[in-house]
Design a protein around this motif. Sequence first.
Motif, PDB file in Angstrom:
ATOM      1  N   ALA A 140       0.811  -1.223   0.000  1.00 53.69           N
ATOM      2  CA  ALA A 140       0.000   0.000   0.000  1.00 53.69           C
ATOM      3  C   ALA A 140       0.840   1.267   0.000  1.00 53.69           C
ATOM      4  CB  ALA A 140      -0.934  -0.003   1.214  1.00 53.69           C
ATOM      5  N   GLY A 141       2.141   1.154  -0.236  1.00 51.60           N
ATOM      6  CA  GLY A 141       2.979   2.343  -0.295  1.00 51.60           C
ATOM      7  C   GLY A 141       3.112   3.049   1.039  1.00 51.60           C
ATOM      8  N   LEU A 142       3.257   4.379   0.980  1.00 48.74           N
ATOM      9  CA  LEU A 142       3.450   5.160   2.205  1.00 48.74           C
ATOM     10  C   LEU A 142       2.292   5.013   3.191  1.00 48.74           C
ATOM     11  CD1 LEU A 142       5.122   7.154   3.845  1.00 48.74           C
ATOM     12  CD2 LEU A 142       4.047   9.020   2.550  1.00 48.74           C
ATOM     13  N   PRO A 143       1.019   5.051   2.759  1.00 50.54           N
ATOM     14  CA  PRO A 143      -0.066   4.840   3.731  1.00 50.54           C
ATOM     15  C   PRO A 143       0.070   3.506   4.467  1.00 50.54           C
ATOM     16  CG  PRO A 143      -0.955   5.737   1.702  1.00 50.54           C
ATOM     17  CD  PRO A 143       0.489   5.391   1.417  1.00 50.54           C
ATOM     18  N   GLY A 144       0.476   2.456   3.738  1.00 46.27           N
ATOM     19  CA  GLY A 144       0.667   1.164   4.390  1.00 46.27           C
ATOM     20  C   GLY A 144       1.796   1.194   5.400  1.00 46.27           C
ATOM     21  N   MET A 145       2.884   1.887   5.069  1.00 42.98           N
ATOM     22  CA  MET A 145       4.006   2.000   5.994  1.00 42.98           C
ATOM     23  C   MET A 145       3.584   2.733   7.265  1.00 42.98           C
ATOM     24  SD  MET A 145       7.198   2.903   3.441  1.00 42.98           S
ATOM     25  CE  MET A 145       8.371   2.910   4.803  1.00 42.98           C
ATOM     26  N   LEU A 146       2.871   3.836   7.105  1.00 42.94           N
ATOM     27  CA  LEU A 146       2.443   4.616   8.274  1.00 42.94           C
ATOM     28  C   LEU A 146       1.442   3.827   9.121  1.00 42.94           C
ATOM     29  CD1 LEU A 146       2.086   8.161   6.670  1.00 42.94           C
ATOM     30  CD2 LEU A 146       4.000   7.228   7.994  1.00 42.94           C
ATOM     31  N   PHE A 147       0.589   3.049   8.463  1.00 41.65           N
ATOM     32  CA  PHE A 147      -0.356   2.213   9.211  1.00 41.65           C
ATOM     33  C   PHE A 147       0.396   1.193  10.057  1.00 41.65           C
ATOM     34  CE2 PHE A 147      -2.752  -1.774   9.491  1.00 41.65           C
ATOM     35  CZ  PHE A 147      -3.879  -1.335  10.192  1.00 41.65           C
ATOM     36  N   LEU A 148       1.390   0.526   9.457  1.00 41.00           N
ATOM     37  CA  LEU A 148       2.173  -0.448  10.215  1.00 41.00           C
ATOM     38  C   LEU A 148       2.973   0.242  11.318  1.00 41.00           C
ATOM     39  CD1 LEU A 148       3.459  -2.844   7.403  1.00 41.00           C
ATOM     40  CD2 LEU A 148       1.629  -3.238   9.070  1.00 41.00           C
ATOM     41  N   GLY A 149       3.396   1.484  11.070  1.00 39.03           N
ATOM     42  CA  GLY A 149       4.074   2.238  12.116  1.00 39.03           C
ATOM     43  C   GLY A 149       3.171   2.475  13.308  1.00 39.03           C
ATOM     44  N   PHE A 150       1.893   2.754  13.040  1.00 43.09           N
ATOM     45  CA  PHE A 150       0.937   2.939  14.136  1.00 43.09           C
ATOM     46  C   PHE A 150       0.714   1.626  14.875  1.00 43.09           C
ATOM     47  CE2 PHE A 150      -3.575   3.122  15.602  1.00 43.09           C
ATOM     48  CZ  PHE A 150      -3.377   4.063  16.615  1.00 43.09           C
ATOM     49  N   MET A 151       0.669   0.512  14.142  1.00 48.16           N
ATOM     50  CA  MET A 151       0.546  -0.792  14.795  1.00 48.16           C
ATOM     51  C   MET A 151       1.772  -1.056  15.681  1.00 48.16           C
ATOM     52  SD  MET A 151      -2.371  -2.080  13.951  1.00 48.16           S
ATOM     53  CE  MET A 151      -2.964  -0.366  13.990  1.00 48.16           C
ATOM     54  N   GLY A 152       2.943  -0.621  15.202  1.00 49.35           N
ATOM     55  CA  GLY A 152       4.152  -0.762  16.020  1.00 49.35           C
ATOM     56  C   GLY A 152       4.068   0.062  17.287  1.00 49.35           C
ATOM     57  N   PHE A 153       3.489   1.251  17.191  1.00 48.76           N
ATOM     58  CA  PHE A 153       3.303   2.085  18.384  1.00 48.76           C
ATOM     59  C   PHE A 153       2.378   1.403  19.383  1.00 48.76           C
ATOM     60  CE2 PHE A 153       0.563   5.237  20.516  1.00 48.76           C
ATOM     61  CZ  PHE A 153       1.518   5.859  21.315  1.00 48.76           C
ATOM     62  N   LEU A 154       1.285   0.808  18.891  1.00 50.75           N
ATOM     63  CA  LEU A 154       0.384   0.087  19.794  1.00 50.75           C
ATOM     64  C   LEU A 154       1.084  -1.107  20.433  1.00 50.75           C
ATOM     65  CD1 LEU A 154      -2.999   0.053  17.822  1.00 50.75           C
ATOM     66  CD2 LEU A 154      -2.314   1.551  19.703  1.00 50.75           C
ATOM     67  N   LEU A 155       1.979  -1.728  19.679  1.00 48.65           N
ATOM     68  CA  LEU A 155       2.772  -2.822  20.242  1.00 48.65           C
ATOM     69  C   LEU A 155       3.590  -2.342  21.437  1.00 48.65           C
ATOM     70  CD1 LEU A 155       4.262  -5.564  20.274  1.00 48.65           C
ATOM     71  CD2 LEU A 155       5.754  -4.646  18.503  1.00 48.65           C
ATOM     72  N   LEU A 156       4.245  -1.211  21.290  1.00 48.73           N
ATOM     73  CA  LEU A 156       5.053  -0.674  22.385  1.00 48.73           C
ATOM     74  C   LEU A 156       4.176  -0.332  23.586  1.00 48.73           C
ATOM     75  CD1 LEU A 156       7.508   1.659  20.419  1.00 48.73           C
ATOM     76  CD2 LEU A 156       7.763  -0.756  21.014  1.00 48.73           C
ATOM     77  N   VAL A 157       2.987   0.201  23.322  1.00 47.35           N
ATOM     78  CA  VAL A 157       2.056   0.501  24.417  1.00 47.35           C
ATOM     79  C   VAL A 157       1.658  -0.789  25.135  1.00 47.35           C
ATOM     80  CG1 VAL A 157      -0.270   1.346  24.961  1.00 47.35           C
ATOM     81  CG2 VAL A 157       1.164   2.598  23.338  1.00 47.35           C
ATOM     82  N   ALA A 158       1.396  -1.838  24.355  1.00 43.82           N
ATOM     83  CA  ALA A 158       1.014  -3.118  24.946  1.00 43.82           C
ATOM     84  C   ALA A 158       2.155  -3.719  25.760  1.00 43.82           C
ATOM     85  CB  ALA A 158       0.575  -4.087  23.853  1.00 43.82           C
ATOM     86  N   ILE A 159       3.383  -3.570  25.275  1.00 44.00           N
ATOM     87  CA  ILE A 159       4.537  -4.090  26.006  1.00 44.00           C
ATOM     88  C   ILE A 159       4.690  -3.372  27.342  1.00 44.00           C
ATOM     89  CG2 ILE A 159       7.055  -4.222  26.038  1.00 44.00           C
ATOM     90  CD1 ILE A 159       6.958  -4.721  23.033  1.00 44.00           C
ATOM     91  N   THR A 214       9.318   2.795   9.435  1.00 42.41           N
ATOM     92  CA  THR A 214       8.141   3.184   8.656  1.00 42.41           C
ATOM     93  C   THR A 214       8.108   4.685   8.395  1.00 42.41           C
ATOM     94  OG1 THR A 214       6.719   3.508  10.624  1.00 42.41           O
ATOM     95  CG2 THR A 214       6.817   1.282   9.654  1.00 42.41           C
ATOM     96  N   TRP A 215       8.901   5.434   9.120  1.00 43.20           N
ATOM     97  CA  TRP A 215       8.952   6.888   8.914  1.00 43.20           C
ATOM     98  C   TRP A 215      10.062   7.278   7.947  1.00 43.20           C
ATOM     99  CZ3 TRP A 215       9.346   7.838  14.878  1.00 43.20           C
ATOM    100  CH2 TRP A 215       8.142   7.464  15.493  1.00 43.20           C
ATOM    101  N   ALA A 216      10.737   6.317   7.320  1.00 39.43           N
ATOM    102  CA  ALA A 216      11.937   6.591   6.535  1.00 39.43           C
ATOM    103  C   ALA A 216      11.715   7.688   5.496  1.00 39.43           C
ATOM    104  CB  ALA A 216      12.423   5.309   5.855  1.00 39.43           C
ATOM    105  N   GLU A 217      10.663   7.558   4.704  1.00 39.97           N
ATOM    106  CA  GLU A 217      10.433   8.537   3.632  1.00 39.97           C
ATOM    107  C   GLU A 217      10.206   9.932   4.198  1.00 39.97           C
ATOM    108  OE1 GLU A 217       7.271   9.199  -0.051  1.00 39.97           O
ATOM    109  OE2 GLU A 217       7.735   7.160   0.645  1.00 39.97           O
ATOM    110  N   LEU A 218       9.456  10.022   5.293  1.00 45.37           N
ATOM    111  CA  LEU A 218       9.179  11.324   5.899  1.00 45.37           C
ATOM    112  C   LEU A 218      10.446  11.912   6.529  1.00 45.37           C
ATOM    113  CD1 LEU A 218       5.742  10.587   7.599  1.00 45.37           C
ATOM    114  CD2 LEU A 218       6.187  11.605   5.355  1.00 45.37           C
ATOM    115  N   ILE A 219      11.269  11.051   7.130  1.00 51.32           N
ATOM    116  CA  ILE A 219      12.506  11.520   7.747  1.00 51.32           C
ATOM    117  C   ILE A 219      13.449  12.098   6.700  1.00 51.32           C
ATOM    118  CG2 ILE A 219      14.616  10.746   8.924  1.00 51.32           C
ATOM    119  CD1 ILE A 219      12.893   8.835  10.543  1.00 51.32           C
ATOM    120  N   VAL A 220      13.572  11.408   5.566  1.00 47.16           N
ATOM    121  CA  VAL A 220      14.450  11.891   4.491  1.00 47.16           C
ATOM    122  C   VAL A 220      13.947  13.234   3.961  1.00 47.16           C
ATOM    123  CG1 VAL A 220      15.273  11.437   2.157  1.00 47.16           C
ATOM    124  CG2 VAL A 220      15.274   9.598   3.851  1.00 47.16           C
TER     125      VAL A 220
END
Length: 396
Positions: A140-159, A214-220
Motif C-alpha cells: 500500500a505504499g506510504l499509507p501502508g508504511m504509516l499504518f504499520l508504524g501505528f501498529m508498532g506504536f500500539l505494540l510498544l504501548v502493549a509491552i 516506517t517513517w523513513a520517507e518522511l525523515i528523508v
Amino acid sequence: MNSRRIKTWAWVHKWSSLVCTVFMLLLCITGLPLIFHHEIGHLLGTEVEAPKMPANTPRASLDRVLEKAKALHPDRVVQYVSQPEDDDAIWFVTLTPTPAPTDDFKQVAVDARTGQVLAQPKTDEGFMYVMFKLHVDLFAGLPGMLFLGFMGFLLLVAIVSGVVLYSPFMRKLDFGTVRRERRPRLKWLDLHNLLGIVTLVWAFTVGATGMINTWAELIVKYWQHDQLSALLKPYQGQPTVPAAERGSVQQSLDVALQSAPGMKLSFIAFPGTAFSSPHHNTFFLRGNEPFTSRLLKPVLVDAQTGAITASPRLPWYLTALLVSQPLHFGDYGGMPMQILWAVLDIATIIVLGSGIYLWLKRGHTVSAAAKADHDPHAVHAPLAQPASTATAKAGT
C-alpha cells in the motif's frame, strides 16, 4: 497499585494488544525469512555473484559501468549506484523513468573489474519480494508504511502496559511456572506469559526500530527541508543538471573518497533523487566496522565541476533511522545474531498465536468471578487477549 490503576492499565493493555496482534503476527511471519534474505537468495539462485578473480585485478571505470547499464535501458536515468557491503566486485545500478521516487525501476548488476553486465535481477517478483512488501507496506505504499508504524506504536504501548501488570498478576507464582497439570487454556496462559517476559527486550527493540523504519520517507524529506535546502541556496531556481552536462562520476568518486580517508562507498545518489539535490552527485560513505558501517557520511560533489560543495554531518534523526534498519533484522553480528533473531521471532510468533487462542477460548471458561474463588491466577483472564509481541512481553 490500587484496583483502579490496575483496571486502567488492564484496559490499555487489552485494547492495544487486540488492535495490533494480527498485524504483528503477520510482520513476525514475514520477517522470519527476511532475516536470512541473503542466504535464501543464494539458495534460490537469485543472488548475483561475481566470478572469482585475483585480488589485485584492476577495476573498471565507474563511467564505463554506467554506460553498460544505460545501454540496456536508454530511455531511463540512473537514480542510484551501490555495492554490497560484503562484496565490492559488483556494482548495482538502479535506473528509473525519472529521478523522482518510484516503484518502477530496473536494476543492472555490473562486474566492477571487467565492466561487463552480470545480470538484471528481478526485484518485483518471487517469494522474497512478496514477503518484503507485506512486511514493509502491505503493498500500500506510504499509507501502508504509516499504518504499520501505528501498529508498532500500539505494540510498544502493549509491552509497557504488560510489564506494569506482570508483577501484580504473577506474584503468587514462581517465575517461569507453567502449570502443565491444569487445563489447556491455563497452560497456554502460563507459557504465553513466560515467553512474553523472556523476549521483552527483544520485542521492544524490534518494535521500536520497525516503527522508526516506517517513517523513513518522511525523515528523508524532513532532512532535505531542514538541512539540505540551506546548503543548496546558491543553486536555488536552477534545473536539474542534464546528464550530458555532467562530469566524470569516477573522478567525483575519487574526490569524495580522498576527503574521508579510511571510509568506503555505500551508495551514490544522482542529481534530482530523494537523497541528493538537482545539482549534485551525493556519495554516502561508511566506516569499516560493523557499527560504523551503518553510520553514513554524505559528500556532495557538484555534478558539473566535480568539486566538493559540502560534507554535512547527518542529524540525529537520520542516524537513528540508519542504525535502526540493520538492528531490526539482526544484521550487525553475522550468522550468530541472525539465528538469535530467528529464535526470538519464533518465540514471539508463539506468544502472538497463544494470545489469539486465549482470546478465542475466553467464552469457554467459567466466569471470572467464579474463578476468583478457586483460582488465585484467575485475574489473568481479562488480560489474556491477543497480545501483540507484547501481550507476551507484558506477561499478561
